[in-house]
Design a protein around this motif. Structure first.
Motif, mmCIF file in Angstrom:
data_model
loop_
_atom_site.group_PDB
_atom_site.id
_atom_site.type_symbol
_atom_site.label_atom_id
_atom_site.label_comp_id
_atom_site.label_asym_id
_atom_site.label_seq_id
_atom_site.Cartn_x
_atom_site.Cartn_y
_atom_site.Cartn_z
ATOM 1 N N GLY B 43 -32.335 25.933 48.924
ATOM 2 C CA GLY B 43 -32.264 25.510 47.524
ATOM 3 C C GLY B 43 -33.554 24.926 47.004
ATOM 4 N N LYS B 44 -34.632 25.007 47.826
ATOM 5 C CA LYS B 44 -35.876 24.352 47.417
ATOM 6 C C LYS B 44 -36.538 25.017 46.210
ATOM 7 C CE LYS B 44 -38.761 26.597 50.980
ATOM 8 N NZ LYS B 44 -37.828 27.733 51.277
ATOM 9 N N SER B 45 -36.498 26.359 46.180
ATOM 10 C CA SER B 45 -37.104 27.051 45.045
ATOM 11 C C SER B 45 -36.286 26.839 43.778
ATOM 12 C CB SER B 45 -37.232 28.546 45.330
ATOM 13 O OG SER B 45 -38.283 28.748 46.246
ATOM 14 N N THR B 46 -34.948 26.818 43.949
ATOM 15 C CA THR B 46 -34.071 26.553 42.809
ATOM 16 C C THR B 46 -34.410 25.211 42.187
ATOM 17 O OG1 THR B 46 -32.336 27.791 43.934
ATOM 18 C CG2 THR B 46 -31.655 26.376 42.112
ATOM 19 N N LEU B 47 -34.597 24.221 43.088
ATOM 20 C CA LEU B 47 -34.928 22.877 42.615
ATOM 21 C C LEU B 47 -36.236 22.895 41.818
ATOM 22 C CD1 LEU B 47 -34.269 19.862 42.624
ATOM 23 C CD2 LEU B 47 -35.531 19.666 44.775
ATOM 24 N N LEU B 48 -37.206 23.592 42.365
ATOM 25 C CA LEU B 48 -38.515 23.635 41.699
ATOM 26 C C LEU B 48 -38.406 24.316 40.326
ATOM 27 C CD1 LEU B 48 -41.496 22.823 42.624
ATOM 28 C CD2 LEU B 48 -41.887 25.279 42.616
ATOM 29 N N ASN B 49 -37.620 25.391 40.292
ATOM 30 C CA ASN B 49 -37.451 26.105 39.024
ATOM 31 C C ASN B 49 -36.771 25.236 37.975
ATOM 32 O OD1 ASN B 49 -38.699 28.463 39.845
ATOM 33 N ND2 ASN B 49 -36.812 29.295 40.731
ATOM 34 N N ILE B 50 -35.827 24.402 38.439
ATOM 35 C CA ILE B 50 -35.154 23.514 37.486
ATOM 36 C C ILE B 50 -36.134 22.457 36.992
ATOM 37 C CG2 ILE B 50 -33.375 21.732 37.263
ATOM 38 C CD1 ILE B 50 -31.615 23.516 39.085
ATOM 39 N N ILE B 51 -36.906 21.896 37.934
ATOM 40 C CA ILE B 51 -37.907 20.898 37.520
ATOM 41 C C ILE B 51 -38.880 21.526 36.527
ATOM 42 C CG2 ILE B 51 -39.834 19.478 38.306
ATOM 43 C CD1 ILE B 51 -38.311 19.093 40.962
ATOM 44 N N GLY B 52 -39.273 22.769 36.796
ATOM 45 C CA GLY B 52 -40.254 23.444 35.944
ATOM 46 C C GLY B 52 -39.666 24.057 34.688
ATOM 47 N N LEU B 53 -38.391 23.794 34.440
ATOM 48 C CA LEU B 53 -37.702 24.296 33.243
ATOM 49 C C LEU B 53 -37.691 25.827 33.173
ATOM 50 C CD1 LEU B 53 -39.098 21.769 30.598
ATOM 51 C CD2 LEU B 53 -36.957 21.599 31.876
ATOM 52 N N LEU B 54 -37.789 26.435 34.347
ATOM 53 C CA LEU B 54 -37.663 27.894 34.388
ATOM 54 C C LEU B 54 -36.203 28.280 34.555
ATOM 55 C CD1 LEU B 54 -40.665 28.778 36.727
ATOM 56 C CD2 LEU B 54 -40.517 29.184 34.274
ATOM 57 N N ASP B 55 -35.374 27.294 34.894
ATOM 58 C CA ASP B 55 -33.960 27.558 35.136
ATOM 59 C C ASP B 55 -33.175 26.343 34.656
ATOM 60 O OD1 ASP B 55 -31.761 28.909 35.951
ATOM 61 O OD2 ASP B 55 -32.309 29.025 38.079
ATOM 62 N N SER B 56 -31.905 26.556 34.401
ATOM 63 C CA SER B 56 -31.063 25.446 33.924
ATOM 64 C C SER B 56 -30.217 24.912 35.078
ATOM 65 C CB SER B 56 -30.163 25.941 32.804
ATOM 66 O OG SER B 56 -29.365 27.002 33.292
#
Lengths: 410, 231
Positions: B43-56
Motif C-alpha cells: 500500500g506504499k504507492s497508494t499512500l504516496l498517490n493520496i498524499i500527492g493528490l493523484l488519488d482520492s
C-alpha cells in the motif's frame, strides 16, 4: 488561450503523426471540396436555367395551337386548330385589362434562303408585331426592332441576330443593307442578341409583310403577350378564361387540354424556384453527409492521439496541468486540423469552379458555376463547429484520465 | 506539513474490492526526510498517490498545511499539486519528444510563466543537477541516472514544499542510486520535505525516518539511528 506556447504544443503533436493527420485532414478537405463543387454546380444549373428563362419576359404567356382530343358539338377529334388574325385581334380586345404587350407570330419555315451578295444562310423567319420585343426580350445592339409602322405599312424590314449578321455580312455594318429572303428584298433595320442560344436563330420581319409576301394570308402560328395586374395564382384562372374564348371560336371542348397549349412563365417561375429549393436542400444534405464523414475521421484520430498520449497526459496532470488545459489542447488541435484542411478544400473547390467556368462556355442549362461568399462563410463557420464536435469526445476522454492510472508502470 | 488520521482506501477488483490502506495515521513535519518502506502490495504507492493528490481516499482525514484535502475537483487538485508537490517516479516519466530543458520547464508552463523566464529557470536547475551541458538532449539520449536527475530538476523547478519520490532508484544501478539519493538528501538539507517510497532497505536507511507498511497498515514508524543522510 492563443499563446505561442500552446500552438507549439499543438504543432508538435500534429507533427508527430504527420501521415495520419494529413489523411484525416484530407477527408475533411474532400468533404468541403465536394460541398463547394456541388453547391457551385447547383448554382451554375440555376444560373443557366434562370438566364435562359429570363431571356423571355417572366410575365409572358404563349398560346400554341394543337390537335383536339375530344369530340365536340358534332365535330370529330383529331382536328388541327389553326389560329388566325381574328384570334389575335379578339384576344387582345377582350382581355385588354390583363394584357400589356401582345404579339402574333407567323412562321415562314426555313425553306427560303436568306442571301446577301454571295453569302446565303437558312434560318426560320418569324412575322411578328412590335410587341414581340417586350415579350422575347432580345437586346437590340444596332438599329431598332420591328415597329408599328412596319406592320401597318407592310414594309419589307428585317431584324437579324448578330450571329446571322456575321454569317452574311462578315465585318460589314448591316444596317440599311438589303438582303433577299426567298427572292424578295428586305432592308435590315436592326441587329439583336438573345441570351438564349436558340433565339439567335430567328429572323424577324413585320407580321403583315410575312403574311402577304409568303402567301400565309390570315395564318397565325402562336400568340404571345405579357400579363399585367394578376398574381401567379390569378394567371391560372386567366388561362382557363383564354381557353374558353378559344374553344368558342374554334368549337372545341374547353376541357380539351391538347386543343391549345398555354405556356405561362409566371407558373413556370414558381415551379423552377421550387425545383431549385429542392436541389439546393439535396446538395446540402449530401455535402453535410460528406463533411460528417470527415468529422468522424478527425474525432477518431483524436481518440487515438488521446489513447497514445494517456501516459503523457498523466505526467502533465501530475506536474500541474488542469483538466481544462488538457481539454483545450485537444479541442484546439481538432479545430486546427478541420479548419486548415477545410479551408484548403474550400479554396480548391472555388478554384476548380473558376477553372471550370473559364474552360466551359456558358450554355442554356449551365453558366458561371460559383459558390458565393455567403456559402464560403457558412462553410467556414460549419468547419469550426465541426472541429469542436470532432474534438469534444476525445477531449472529454483525455480530461477523464486519472494521473494515477496513466502513470502506473506496466 | 502533513497530518493523516485513520486513512482508508479500497480499490474495486471485479466483484470484490482490495482494501489497500486500512487505517493509516502519521504526521510529517516541515523539513523531514522520510521513507515509506514495504514490499509490493503493502500500500506504499497508494499512500504516496493520496498524499500527492493523484488519488482520492475513502475514509479518514488528510490535512496538507492545515487544509483538509477532501473532495477536491480535478482543477483544484491540479492547483495544489503544482503549488506544493514535486514528483519523482521510478520510470522517470519524462516526455519523450521534449529535450531536458523543455521537460524541466513544463511545470512552469502550467503556472503561466513566460517562455523566456521558464528557460532561464530550467537552466538554473539543470545546473543544480549537474547536467547543464545536456540541456538540448532528448531523454532517449540520456542514461538512467541522468534521466532521474532531470526528473528531480523538474520536480524542484516549481520550488515545491514537498518532493514525493516513488521508487526513485528502482530503475537504477547501485552507483547511480547513491548519486540520486545524494541529490535528494541535498535537497532536503535546503529545507524541502522529501518522502521516498522504496522497497530497498539500503535506500530507506539513507533517510531520517522510516515508516514501514505491511498489508495496508503501519508496522513501525521510527527514526533512523545513524542515517547515512547525515554522514
Amino acid at each position: 488561450m492563443f499563446s505561442i506556447d500552446r500552438w507549439q504544443e499543438i504543432f508538435i503533436t500534429i507533427g508527430k503523426n504527420k501521415l495520419r493527420s494529413a489523411l484525416t485532414a484530407f477527408s475533411v478537405a474532400w468533404g468541403i471540396f465536394m460541398l463547394i463543387i456541388l453547391l457551385g454546380a447547383g448554382q451554375g444549373l440555376q444560373n443557366g436555367v434562370m438566364e435562359n428563362f429570363e431571356s423571355d419576359a417572366t410575365n409572358g404567356m404563349w398560346i400554341y395551337s394543337g390537335i383536339t382530343s375530344k369530340e365536340h358539338d358534332g365535330l370529330q377529334s383529331n382536328r388541327y386548330i389553326q389560329f388566325n388574325n381574328r384570334d389575335y385581334d379578339e384576344t387582345k380586345r377582350i382581355n385588354s385589362e390583363n394584357i400589356e404587350y401582345s404579339n402574333a407570330t407567323v412562321w415562314v419555315w426555313s425553306d427560303n434562303l436568306i442571301t446577301y451578295g454571295k453569302e446565303s444562310v437558312n434560318y426560320d423567319i418569324a412575322g411578328v408585331y412590335s410587341g414581340a420585343q417586350e415579350i422575347e426580350k432580345n437586346d437590340i445592339v444596332k438599329g431598332r426592332f420591328i415597329n408599328k409602322a412596319d406592320c401597318d405599312e407592310n414594309k419589307k424590314s428585317v431584324v437579324i441576330s448578330e450571329k446571322v449578321r456575321k454569317e452574311l455580312f462578315k465585318d460589314k455594318n448591316a444596317i440599311g443593307e438589303w438582303i433577299s429572303i426567298g427572292g424578295i428584298p428586305f432592308k435590315v433595320v436592326g441587329i439583336y442578341i438573345s441570351d438564349s442560344n436558340r433565339d439567335n436563330d430567328v429572323v424577324y420581319v413585320p407580321f403583315s409583310t410575312a403574311q402577304r409576301s409568303f402567301s400565309l394570308v390570315n395564318r397565325v402560328n402562336n400568340l404571345s403577350f405579357t400579363i399585367k395586374g394578376l398574381t401567379t395564382e390569378e394567371t391560372e384562372d386567366f388561362e382557363k378564361t383564354l381557353r374558353k374564348q378559344f374553344a368558342m371560336r374554334h368549337k372545341f371542348d374547353p376541357t380539351d387540354e391538347s386543343a391549345i397549349y398555354i405556356h405561362n412563365n409566371l407558373v413556370s417561375l414558381k415551379q423552377i424556384n421550387a425545383m431549385f429549393a429542392g436541389i439546393s436542400a439535396f446538395i446540402w444534405l449530401i455535402g453535410i453527409g460528406t463533411i460528417i464523414a470527415g468529422i468522424v475521421g478527425v474525432s477518431n484520430i483524436m481518440l487515438i492521439v488521446v489513447k497514445e498520449r494517456t501516459k503523457e497526459i498523466g505526467i502533465r496532470k501530475a506536474i500541474g496541468a488542469t483538466p481544462w488545459s488538457i481539454i483545450s489542447d485537444i479541442l484546439m488541435e481538432a479545430i486546427l486540423i478541420t479548419t486548415v484542411a477545410g479551408y484548403f478544400g474550400l479554396v480548391l473547390g472555388v478554384a476548380a469552379l473558376e477553372i471550370f467556368s473559364t474552360l466551359v462556355p456558358p450554355s442554356d442549362f449551365f453558366r458561371s458555376p460559383q459558390a458565393n461568399l455567403q456559402i464560403a462563410l457558412s462553410a467556414t463557420i460549419l468547419l469550426i463547429i465541426c472541429g469542436t464536435i470532432a474534438g469534444f469526445v476525445p477531449a472529454r476522454r483525455a480530461a477523464a484520465i486519472k494521473p494515477i492510472v496513466a502513470l502506473r508502470d506496466e | 506539513m502533513i497530518s493523516i488520521k485513520n486513512l482508508h482506501k479500497s480499490y474495486p477488483i471485479g466483484q470484490s474490492s482490495l482494501h489497500a490502506l486500512k487505517g493509516i495515521s502519521f504526521d510529517i513535519n516541515d523539513g523531514e526526510l522520510v521513507s515509506v518502506m514495504g514490499s509490493s502490495g503493502s500500500g506504499k504507492s497508494t499512500l504516496l498517490n493520496i498524499i500527492g493528490l493523484l488519488d482520492s481516499y475513502d475514509n479518514g482525514t488528510y490535512y496538507l498545511n492545515d487544509l483538509l484535502m477532501e473532495n477536491l475537483s480535478e482543477t483544484k487538485a491540479a492547483y495544489y499539486r503544482n503549488k506544493y508537490f514535486g514528483f519523482v517516479f521510478q520510470s522517470f516519466n519524462l516526455i519523450a519528444y521534449k529535450n531536458a530543458q523543455e521537460n524541466i520547464a513544463l511545470p512552469l508552463y502550467y503556472q503561466g510563466i513566460s517562455r523566456k523566464k521558464r528557460n532561464i529557470m530550467a537552466m538554473e536547475y539543470l545546473d543544480k543537477v549537474g547536467l547543464r551541458d545536456w540541456a538540448h538532449h532528448l531523454p532517449s539520449e540520456l542514461s538512467g541516472g541522468q534521466k532521474q536527475r532531470i526528473a528531480i530538476a523538474r520536480a524542484l523547478v516549481t520550488k515545491p514544499k514537498l518532493i514525493l519520490a516513488d521508487e526513485p532508484t528502482g530503475a537504477l544501478d547501485s552507483q547511480t542510486s547513491y548519486e540520486v539519493m545524494g541529490l535528494l538528501t541535498d535537497i532536503n538539507k535546503q529545507g524541502i520535505t522529501v518522502i521516498i517510497v522504496t522497497h530497498e532497505r539500503e535506500i530507506s536507511e539513507m533517510t531520517n525516518r522510516i515508516i514501514r507498511l505491511r498489508d495496508g497498515m503501519i508496522l513501525e514508524d521510527k527514526p533512523v539511528e545513524k542515517s547515512k543522510a547525515n554522514v
